[in-house]
Design a protein around this motif. Sequence first.
Motif, PDB file in Angstrom:
ATOM      1  N   VAL A 334       0.831  -1.206   0.000  1.00 35.64           N
ATOM      2  CA  VAL A 334       0.000   0.000   0.000  1.00 35.64           C
ATOM      3  C   VAL A 334       0.866   1.256   0.000  1.00 35.64           C
ATOM      4  O   VAL A 334       0.607   2.235  -0.725  1.00 35.64           O
ATOM      5  N   ILE A 335       1.915   1.242   0.827  1.00 31.96           N
ATOM      6  CA  ILE A 335       2.802   2.419   0.904  1.00 31.96           C
ATOM      7  C   ILE A 335       3.488   2.660  -0.434  1.00 31.96           C
ATOM      8  O   ILE A 335       3.597   3.804  -0.908  1.00 31.96           O
ATOM      9  N   ALA A 336       3.969   1.575  -1.070  1.00 35.31           N
ATOM     10  CA  ALA A 336       4.654   1.740  -2.353  1.00 35.31           C
ATOM     11  C   ALA A 336       3.713   2.289  -3.417  1.00 35.31           C
ATOM     12  O   ALA A 336       4.080   3.193  -4.194  1.00 35.31           O
ATOM     13  N   ILE A 337       2.482   1.782  -3.457  1.00 35.23           N
ATOM     14  CA  ILE A 337       1.536   2.244  -4.472  1.00 35.23           C
ATOM     15  C   ILE A 337       1.138   3.694  -4.219  1.00 35.23           C
ATOM     16  O   ILE A 337       1.083   4.523  -5.148  1.00 35.23           O
ATOM     17  N   GLN A 338       0.892   4.043  -2.964  1.00 34.76           N
ATOM     18  CA  GLN A 338       0.494   5.420  -2.666  1.00 34.76           C
ATOM     19  C   GLN A 338       1.660   6.382  -2.869  1.00 34.76           C
ATOM     20  O   GLN A 338       1.456   7.533  -3.291  1.00 34.76           O
ATOM     21  N   ALA A 339       2.886   5.943  -2.540  1.00 32.24           N
ATOM     22  CA  ALA A 339       4.033   6.821  -2.768  1.00 32.24           C
ATOM     23  C   ALA A 339       4.195   7.136  -4.243  1.00 32.24           C
ATOM     24  O   ALA A 339       4.685   8.218  -4.615  1.00 32.24           O
ATOM     25  N   GLU A 340       3.781   6.216  -5.106  1.00 32.81           N
ATOM     26  CA  GLU A 340       3.856   6.461  -6.544  1.00 32.81           C
ATOM     27  C   GLU A 340       2.654   7.256  -7.049  1.00 32.81           C
ATOM     28  O   GLU A 340       2.782   8.076  -7.979  1.00 32.81           O
ATOM     29  N   ALA A 341       1.488   7.040  -6.396  1.00 35.63           N
ATOM     30  CA  ALA A 341       0.271   7.683  -6.912  1.00 35.63           C
ATOM     31  C   ALA A 341       0.049   9.087  -6.360  1.00 35.63           C
ATOM     32  O   ALA A 341      -0.588   9.923  -7.023  1.00 35.63           O
ATOM     33  N   VAL A 342       0.548   9.352  -5.144  1.00 33.26           N
ATOM     34  CA  VAL A 342       0.265  10.651  -4.525  1.00 33.26           C
ATOM     35  C   VAL A 342       0.819  11.816  -5.344  1.00 33.26           C
ATOM     36  O   VAL A 342       0.110  12.810  -5.595  1.00 33.26           O
ATOM     37  N   PRO A 343       2.073  11.793  -5.804  1.00 38.03           N
ATOM     38  CA  PRO A 343       2.546  12.942  -6.597  1.00 38.03           C
ATOM     39  C   PRO A 343       1.749  13.141  -7.879  1.00 38.03           C
ATOM     40  O   PRO A 343       1.490  14.288  -8.280  1.00 38.03           O
ATOM     41  N   LEU A 344       1.340  12.039  -8.515  1.00 34.72           N
ATOM     42  CA  LEU A 344       0.551  12.179  -9.735  1.00 34.72           C
ATOM     43  C   LEU A 344      -0.829  12.740  -9.432  1.00 34.72           C
ATOM     44  O   LEU A 344      -1.374  13.556 -10.199  1.00 34.72           O
ATOM     45  N   LYS A 345      -1.403  12.295  -8.328  1.00 31.59           N
ATOM     46  CA  LYS A 345      -2.749  12.770  -7.964  1.00 31.59           C
ATOM     47  C   LYS A 345      -2.732  14.223  -7.514  1.00 31.59           C
ATOM     48  O   LYS A 345      -3.668  14.990  -7.795  1.00 31.59           O
ATOM     49  N   ALA A 346      -1.680  14.614  -6.807  1.00 30.36           N
ATOM     50  CA  ALA A 346      -1.618  15.992  -6.304  1.00 30.36           C
ATOM     51  C   ALA A 346      -1.411  16.988  -7.441  1.00 30.36           C
ATOM     52  O   ALA A 346      -2.007  18.082  -7.448  1.00 30.36           O
ATOM     53  N   ALA A 347      -0.587  16.634  -8.393  1.00 29.25           N
ATOM     54  CA  ALA A 347      -0.328  17.498  -9.565  1.00 29.25           C
ATOM     55  C   ALA A 347       0.071  18.905  -9.145  1.00 29.25           C
ATOM     56  O   ALA A 347      -0.435  19.920  -9.638  1.00 29.25           O
ATOM     57  N   GLY A 348       0.957  18.974  -8.168  1.00 24.55           N
ATOM     58  CA  GLY A 348       1.451  20.272  -7.712  1.00 24.55           C
ATOM     59  C   GLY A 348       0.635  20.896  -6.621  1.00 24.55           C
ATOM     60  O   GLY A 348       1.004  21.956  -6.085  1.00 24.55           O
ATOM     61  N   ASP A 349      -0.475  20.301  -6.213  1.00 22.77           N
ATOM     62  CA  ASP A 349      -1.302  20.834  -5.131  1.00 22.77           C
ATOM     63  C   ASP A 349      -0.679  20.439  -3.806  1.00 22.77           C
ATOM     64  O   ASP A 349      -0.608  19.257  -3.454  1.00 22.77           O
ATOM     65  N   ALA A 350      -0.236  21.444  -3.049  1.00 22.71           N
ATOM     66  CA  ALA A 350       0.454  21.163  -1.788  1.00 22.71           C
ATOM     67  C   ALA A 350      -0.470  20.508  -0.768  1.00 22.71           C
ATOM     68  O   ALA A 350      -0.048  19.641   0.013  1.00 22.71           O
ATOM     69  N   ALA A 351      -1.741  20.895  -0.748  1.00 22.56           N
ATOM     70  CA  ALA A 351      -2.670  20.323   0.228  1.00 22.56           C
ATOM     71  C   ALA A 351      -2.899  18.839  -0.027  1.00 22.56           C
ATOM     72  O   ALA A 351      -2.882  18.020   0.898  1.00 22.56           O
ATOM     73  N   GLN A 352      -3.136  18.471  -1.292  1.00 19.63           N
ATOM     74  CA  GLN A 352      -3.326  17.054  -1.602  1.00 19.63           C
ATOM     75  C   GLN A 352      -2.033  16.255  -1.364  1.00 19.63           C
ATOM     76  O   GLN A 352      -2.083  15.116  -0.906  1.00 19.63           O
ATOM     77  N   LEU A 353      -0.906  16.849  -1.677  1.00 20.98           N
ATOM     78  CA  LEU A 353       0.356  16.166  -1.437  1.00 20.98           C
ATOM     79  C   LEU A 353       0.571  15.934   0.052  1.00 20.98           C
ATOM     80  O   LEU A 353       0.997  14.843   0.475  1.00 20.98           O
ATOM     81  N   GLU A 354       0.231  16.952   0.861  1.00 25.27           N
ATOM     82  CA  GLU A 354       0.383  16.801   2.310  1.00 25.27           C
ATOM     83  C   GLU A 354      -0.569  15.734   2.840  1.00 25.27           C
ATOM     84  O   GLU A 354      -0.204  14.930   3.702  1.00 25.27           O
ATOM     85  N   ALA A 355      -1.810  15.716   2.330  1.00 26.72           N
ATOM     86  CA  ALA A 355      -2.772  14.696   2.781  1.00 26.72           C
ATOM     87  C   ALA A 355      -2.312  13.295   2.396  1.00 26.72           C
ATOM     88  O   ALA A 355      -2.440  12.342   3.168  1.00 26.72           O
ATOM     89  N   GLY A 356      -1.764  13.156   1.163  1.00 29.62           N
ATOM     90  CA  GLY A 356      -1.272  11.844   0.752  1.00 29.62           C
ATOM     91  C   GLY A 356      -0.103  11.376   1.579  1.00 29.62           C
ATOM     92  O   GLY A 356      -0.015  10.200   1.977  1.00 29.62           O
TER      93      GLY A 356
END
Length: 521
Positions: A334-356
């Motif tokens: 789960v950690i590996a998949i989220q570590a790969e997906a969070v930057p793509l999902k955030a797309a430069g949004d600091a709030a989403q990156l922090e939540a991920g």
Amino acid sequence: MILVQRARSLGRSLARRRPWKSARKGAQEGVPEEAHKGAGESAQETARETTGQEASPETGQEASREGAREGARKLSRERALQRARDRVWDTGRTLGRPFALALFEGDADPPAARRLTFKVPRRLRALVPFTSYSAVQAADLLLAFILYGMMLSESLDWNHAAGRAHAANPAIPGPVPEIFLYLSTIGVSLPVALRDRWPLAAWRIAAVLSPLVVWVTATVGRTEPPYPVMGIVMYLLVLYSVAVRCERRITMAVWVLTVLALWIVHPDSMFLASIIASVAVLFGYNVRARRTATSRLAEEERRSRQAEGAQAVLEERARIARELHDVVAHHMSVIAIQAEAVPLKAAGDAAQLEAGLAEIRGLSLEAIAQLRQVLGVLRDPQGRTDTAPQPGLDRIDELVSNARAAGLAVVVKRSGSLGGQSQAVELSAYRIVQESLSNVMRHAPGATVAVEITRRGDELRLRVANGPGTGPREASGGAGQGLVGMRERAALLGGTLEAGPTGGGGFEVRATLPITERESA
């Protein structure tokens, strides 16, 4: 005429100068060259003496061959005789070995551990050759003292009576020197004092001094048979100790020597005396056999306990390995998949990156907590199996939310009463669902997953099925231990687990676990 004589002389010379032929033949038959040569020459000399003329070359060769055959037969007879001597010597050595052990070389087994054992006081250790003694040894010392007093008193009475009888009738043998009386008394008492600590040495002392005891009894005691009661008691106790503490061949040698001595000393009483001695030996051997069987049984029990302990260790290692695999595989996936997906999902949004990243941190802390829970078993000096509550069916929703966060579309369906199961059933069900979702994350990312948890009667049924994945598969370097661990969990509870591909590129896991009610506190 001259030519004939020269031809004969040349033939004799050739016959004499060709010993190599007979030597080679003798070597092939196992006969030394000298035997062939000597036999051939002796045969030629015999032929010359018989005919009175020089033997022809053919006659010399025939005689040489005959001598070689005779030498071979003689050597074969000598070798057969030597082999027979060796067999006789080996047989004699085998038969005589027990007697050599009994008389000179053998030793007894150490005494068995006894409860009534006491230490010698420090003030008396300089007077005795040992530091502890048992109640049996104390009883032997007391009995030896009693036998010493009785034998000495009776032998002195015999000696005085023999002196009076000799004074009245010089034809009757007179008294014996008192030194023999004391030696015979020692021969009756000393073996009893030594029989518990050194039984074979006690028997040797008895064997050496018993002829003196018998001679004193026959000379001044004039009893038939010439065996005093004190000597009989001593020898039976010594025989018993030898049979209990010595190996069988030594015991048999001692018994044979005893029967032979009884036959030499007094043939008329040999039968009864042999029966009494045999009873003592058989009784002692029976005690030895029972002790040996008891010690072997105790050794087998010890080995069985060790094997059970080793099996328990292996089972505990397997349990810990399953727990570690389930915890690490699930959370790290789960950690590996989220570590790969969070930057793509955030797309430069600091709030989403922090939540991920916060979600990844929560999963990491949960994995660390569960690892501590598993490893706490190894660190606990009291051997307790649990250091914290184990996860159960009430935490299935956490697994589902983690899987959804990793990109899976998970649908959960519950039916029946899922409460009240034992902790082992709930933990196994939780780990099976956890491992199934972890496998989907690794091998079919982005797939749709259906999780069904159903209770029917006394069975808890699990079904985790997924369709084909939509993302790239994770490169796996594992050895397929996840399915093995799930099957082992189900088998430990008496359940079953089936896993295999389905139509359309999916995979399905079905498990059936028997339900045991939770024990009340």
